[in-house]
Design a protein around this motif. Structure first.
Motif, mmCIF file in Angstrom:
data_model
loop_
_atom_site.group_PDB
_atom_site.id
_atom_site.type_symbol
_atom_site.label_atom_id
_atom_site.label_comp_id
_atom_site.label_asym_id
_atom_site.label_seq_id
_atom_site.Cartn_x
_atom_site.Cartn_y
_atom_site.Cartn_z
ATOM 1 N N TYR A 54 0.885 -1.245 0.189
ATOM 2 C CA TYR A 54 0.136 0.048 0.180
ATOM 3 C C TYR A 54 0.887 1.477 0.051
ATOM 4 C CZ TYR A 54 1.070 -0.522 5.206
ATOM 5 O OH TYR A 54 1.568 -0.716 6.146
ATOM 6 N N CYS A 107 -5.568 -7.986 9.731
ATOM 7 C CA CYS A 107 -4.653 -6.575 10.104
ATOM 8 C C CYS A 107 -3.268 -6.956 9.697
ATOM 9 C CB CYS A 107 -4.649 -6.327 11.652
ATOM 10 S SG CYS A 107 -6.338 -6.734 12.441
ATOM 11 N N GLY A 138 -9.885 -6.827 4.739
ATOM 12 C CA GLY A 138 -8.322 -6.417 5.102
ATOM 13 C C GLY A 138 -8.627 -4.837 5.240
ATOM 14 N N PHE A 139 -7.668 -3.843 5.977
ATOM 15 C CA PHE A 139 -7.680 -2.622 6.018
ATOM 16 C C PHE A 139 -6.276 -2.000 6.393
ATOM 17 C CE2 PHE A 139 -7.210 -1.530 10.837
ATOM 18 C CZ PHE A 139 -7.315 -3.122 11.151
ATOM 19 N N ILE A 140 -6.203 -0.882 6.087
ATOM 20 C CA ILE A 140 -4.809 -0.047 6.605
ATOM 21 C C ILE A 140 -5.264 1.084 7.630
ATOM 22 C CG2 ILE A 140 -3.178 1.343 5.662
ATOM 23 C CD1 ILE A 140 -2.927 -1.542 4.747
ATOM 24 N N GLU A 148 -6.372 4.746 6.816
ATOM 25 C CA GLU A 148 -7.553 5.219 6.238
ATOM 26 C C GLU A 148 -8.841 5.182 6.943
ATOM 27 O OE1 GLU A 148 -7.762 1.673 3.411
ATOM 28 O OE2 GLU A 148 -5.942 2.469 2.343
ATOM 29 N N ILE A 179 -5.225 -8.562 0.271
ATOM 30 C CA ILE A 179 -6.329 -8.206 0.956
ATOM 31 C C ILE A 179 -6.072 -7.035 2.102
ATOM 32 C CG2 ILE A 179 -8.197 -8.945 2.467
ATOM 33 C CD1 ILE A 179 -8.005 -11.713 0.988
ATOM 34 N N ILE A 180 -4.992 -7.103 2.702
ATOM 35 C CA ILE A 180 -4.716 -6.064 3.684
ATOM 36 C C ILE A 180 -4.328 -4.966 3.118
ATOM 37 C CG2 ILE A 180 -3.536 -5.512 5.892
ATOM 38 C CD1 ILE A 180 -2.701 -8.576 5.967
ATOM 39 N N SER A 199 -6.966 -3.012 1.277
ATOM 40 C CA SER A 199 -8.335 -2.614 2.059
ATOM 41 C C SER A 199 -9.267 -3.561 1.242
ATOM 42 C CB SER A 199 -8.575 -1.370 1.988
ATOM 43 O OG SER A 199 -7.447 -0.650 2.753
ATOM 44 N N ALA A 200 -9.298 -4.806 1.094
ATOM 45 C CA ALA A 200 -10.149 -5.514 0.282
ATOM 46 C C ALA A 200 -11.066 -6.453 1.180
ATOM 47 C CB ALA A 200 -9.438 -6.481 -0.873
#
Lengths: 336, 336
Positions: free
Chosen positions: A59, A241, A270-272, A275, B261-262, B265-266
């Motif tokens: 990312y 995570c 999933g996420f950062i 955001e 996916i992380i 952010s999927a």
């Protein structure tokens, strides 16, 4: 002078000392309008940094070879050409692995106090916020649900466990040492598994979660994720995570039981953390309250000396740390 | 007499003829209150049946050895002890691989007409509804998003592709034959890939989706899912409807690129179509309208004779079918 650690070459596997180099440079104190100079006092060491210095698709643009290693930090403003900060302000942000950071005022934020500034790199910083977003914003646990957390004694995992408890979940923690598991039990985790010594993780999860797993806070990926998939309950939520099992590899270790996501009508998200900035204020407010109420305990693992940052990174990759890893910078350059 | 196909042994890998047996039994026409006897005219053949006759952990109790093979069907009520259906009603439901099915009235639903009843096993039945739920209820595509569909020429995939087009997406279809891909192009799919002949699927997807993939309707899992993961865009949604690559195996083929996916952010979401019953009416209404407006085209692959059901199942597992696979039952028992 400014001492900083630069990336000499992209690590193959576990980062080695030779991948980094401590250099000394004259400190350029000339600031543009809007810039501040921060004396870095604490450096945050996080598994994600292994991704930042790698060459994989991610990312962020990876740290280029020859540049200072990217990282969060906390420190004191020593010069300012911004009305937002004056000399003596306590701040946090991406200060990187160096003694002094020249940064844009818009890239740092003020710390409410300088009592335990390292907390703002941990439970009240990136790792605590990651746990908060994962649990309270994405998984949204309901009372009596069963939540499993991997690297449960880690900086993100330990906060995630306790957020699960606050929400009324049964929480099962997976870590790689009995000492960490004893601490997890002390802070209220309902069941623990040492993944290094358990003969069969899938069976161990089945015993501890006989009705299945509702929520998995995943920081690992690989075999542990597979063992969890074999035990998910209908409508399970997996929050990804991190995937520490993959960070030292070219490709992540495989998973095979993803078809259970279909039959269990499960989801993976999933996420950062960056955001979810719009949640940070409320998250810090809640986390601070719960710390004060003793509902959230936290641990820091302090390593002294900027020259030890590479070793500290290696420790978080192998799980030798016990608590949020931070490096205390010992300034050797003359006081400005 | 009632001819039926029973499961003789659980298949290892691709189902073989010896895993099944066609038996004849006297037809018991004695009905309890609330039961109806249905003359089965069409049998639906679906990859999911490979899961139902397997022994893996799934969302249903597997078909037990010695029992009739589970499956959807369409037929005519020949006796009824339920006020809900009278003799001559056209119905669909789990009628299984047999000539006559004694079922509870509550387990079947009435067909609006008996023109092309096989449509109610395909585009207006389980497979069309699966596509509808995947695209319109879960992925919820926005205009100009890029959607990739695997087994794009299949019963679910081909409807999913066209639902994507109706929503204004760019749709890329992956299938295993050039003939199928020609048909996909005819029905409006923007780009096609033959996964069997393409030298590098990841690169092919990159060329066709230079800005990345927003939505993936996954019916396959395995390598194709990995190639998609390597091309997902920020906030991509992967809807897992099936994992046909795994159905003949003890474990699914591995995937390795889930850490994306992380960083992207999927999300991944699995579902079972039966859990979305509350959307079926509106789905059938919309699908029927789009068929009438020529916005949705569909294809059926008809195999004659109940004795050929095992072969038909093998065909859908290997992709030899072209269109929704249905078996037309040829009744050999005397008319009741």
């Amino acid at each position: 002078m400014n001492r900083k650690i630069i990336l000499v070459q992209r690590p193959q596997g576990l980062p080695k000392d030779e991948d980094f180099k401590l250099i000394e440079e004259p400190l350029n104190t000339a600031l543009e309008i809007g810039e501040v100079l921060v004396k870095v006092e604490w450096i945050s060491i996080d598994p994600a940094q292994r991704v930042w210095i790698g060459a994989g698709r991610s990312y962020i643009t990876p740290v280029s070879v020859g540049s200072v290693v990217k990282g969060m930090g906390a420190g004191i403003v020593v010069f300012s050409k911004s009305p937002a900060f004056k000399r003596g302000s306590f701040v946090t942000g991406f200060l990187h692995w160096q003694e002094y950071a020249k940064v844009k005022a818009s890239d740092i934020i003020r710390l409410p106090s300088y009592v335990n500034p390292q907390l703002h790199l941990g439970v009240l910083g990136m790792t605590g916020l990651t746990a908060y977003v994962a649990v309270n914003e994405i998984a949204k646990p309901r009372k009596k649900e069963t939540m499993v957390v991997s690297t449960a004694a880690g900086a993100v995992g330990s906060i995630a466990c306790q957020l699960g408890k606050i929400r009324g979940c049964r929480v099962i923690g997976i870590s790689g040492s009995d000492a960490k598991n004893r601490w997890l039990t002390e802070i209220g985790v309902d069941g623990v598994i040492n993944y290094k010594t358990v003969p069969n993780l899938t069976q161990a999860l089945k015993s501890l979660c006989p009705e299945g797993i509702d929520i998995y806070i995943d920081l690992v990926g690989g075999d542990i994720l597979d063992a969890v998939l074999l035990n998910i309950k209908k409508y399970a939520r997996i929050v990804m995570c991190g995937a520490i099992s993959s960070y030292n590899l070219k490709r992540a270790p495989p998973i095979r039981y993803y078809p259970l996501i279909i039959s269990q009508s499960a989801s993976v998200e999933g996420f950062i953390v960056w955001e979810h900035r719009n949640k940070f204020d409320i998250a810090v407010k809640n986390l601070s309250k719960w710390i004060k109420e003793n509902k959230i305990k936290h641990k820091e693992h302090i390593v002294d000396g900027i020259e030890n940052a590479p070793r500290a990174l290696r420790m978080v990759m192998t799980g030798e740390n016990f608590g949020k890893m931070v490096v205390r910078v010992e300034h050797q350059s003359p006081k400005i």
